[in-house]
Write a protein that holds these residues in place. Sequence first.
Motif, PDB file in Angstrom:
ATOM      1  N   ALA A 223       1.273  -1.069   0.165  1.00  0.00           N
ATOM      2  CA  ALA A 223       0.194   0.167   0.076  1.00  0.00           C
ATOM      3  C   ALA A 223       0.882   1.560   0.001  1.00  0.00           C
ATOM      4  CB  ALA A 223      -0.916  -0.403   0.998  1.00  0.00           C
TER       5      ALA A 223
ATOM      6  N   ILE B 193      -5.668   5.143  -0.124  1.00  0.00           N
ATOM      7  CA  ILE B 193      -5.496   4.028  -0.061  1.00  0.00           C
ATOM      8  C   ILE B 193      -6.740   4.100   0.303  1.00  0.00           C
ATOM      9  CG2 ILE B 193      -4.583   2.081   1.295  1.00  0.00           C
ATOM     10  CD1 ILE B 193      -2.052   4.309   1.260  1.00  0.00           C
TER      11      ILE B 193
ATOM     12  N   TYR C  77      -9.636   0.161   1.709  1.00  0.00           N
ATOM     13  CA  TYR C  77      -8.947  -1.147   2.048  1.00  0.00           C
ATOM     14  C   TYR C  77     -10.378  -2.029   1.969  1.00  0.00           C
ATOM     15  CZ  TYR C  77      -5.132   1.126   4.406  1.00  0.00           C
ATOM     16  OH  TYR C  77      -3.816   1.634   4.784  1.00  0.00           O
TER      17      TYR C  77
END
Length: 363
Positions: A85, A95, A97
């Motif tokens: 990441a 980012i 998730y």
Amino acid sequence: MEIPLSKMHIDEQTQEAVLAVLTSGRYINGQNLRAFEEEFADFCGTKYAVGVSSGTSAILLSLMALGIGKEDEVIVPSHTFIATATPAKFMGATIVYADIDPETYTIDPSEVREKISARTKAVIPVHLYGHPCDMDSLNELAKAHNFYIIEDACQAHGAIYKGKRTGSLGDIACFSFYPSKNMTVLGDGGMVTTNDEELAKKVRMLRDHGRTQKYIHELLGLNCRLSEIHAVIGREQFRHLVKWNQRRREIATRYNTLLDNSGVTVPVEKSWAEHVYYMYVIRTSQRDGLASYLKERGIETGIHYPVPLHQQPCIRANVNLPITEKYVDEILSLPMYPQLGDEEVQYVASAVRNFMENIKCQE
Ligand SMILES: Cc1ncc(COP(=O)(O)O)c(C=O)c1O
């Protein structure tokens, strides 16, 4: 008995190959790098492979080559090594998730579907522990929503998904040759594979200061080259990869049999997958007690990984990932390397069984 978690192989032939490079006078961008790239691409079934300085730089250069930046979102599993990441963060991207599939520990495509937005530019599926991701589902989403798939194959050299090797299953793929991996350059090293000529060309330039010729730098690049010494070691290791993966698979089968009905959950191999067991990971709610018990008996274990990425200080995110959060307290990696003998496997499995039986008796 003392049994480490992993072990590296260094033979005389490797030492001789390194010596030959040392005396050759050519240490960068030489014939070993070119040969290693050709051999690796051929193995993965891709047109191109580009040697780089690590798995981390492979991911960073892939993002750079794809032009991923500030406005973009990149979806990753939280249950992985941090380097899946952090390169996206370096590129200024956001980012996002996703949780994992409860059986394979790899990114759950239905979770990815939920996290897609108009800004999603890439997904980085990780073939975690050596088990390939559900690539058809991910590629379908990529096609429908117009984003790239960057395979993180850093733990899956030689793994197979529906007859195709990892490295050939998305737009671009990244490998690591860190010492503990299924094959290593006995230092840091990595490889990018792709079928896209333009992407391969860009990564090749980006790893070498973005240059097109001496002192002409067309792209803003870095120094992420793979040295000749590391390339020659990679070639030596690579010759053994298929045989070593086969042995890892045998060991996994043996562990599975010996741990059957022991109370721990053993790894799953999907019918469409050929797992290469970079790690052999079991699960139990008694994980910490089991790890101490094994340590007392000379058995090294590991936790891959104890803190999920969405809880890491540098890339924290406020998101609910129930499977990831449950599993981090239960997973335990047992010794796994091709040189592990059957007796040692038996010793480890018996120790696990004994511990689990003791626990049952105390309940
Ligand atoms: C899943 C995963 N991604 C990325 C990396 C980064 O590779 P490297 O350590 O070669 O930079 C690793 C290896 O450590 C890894 O296991």
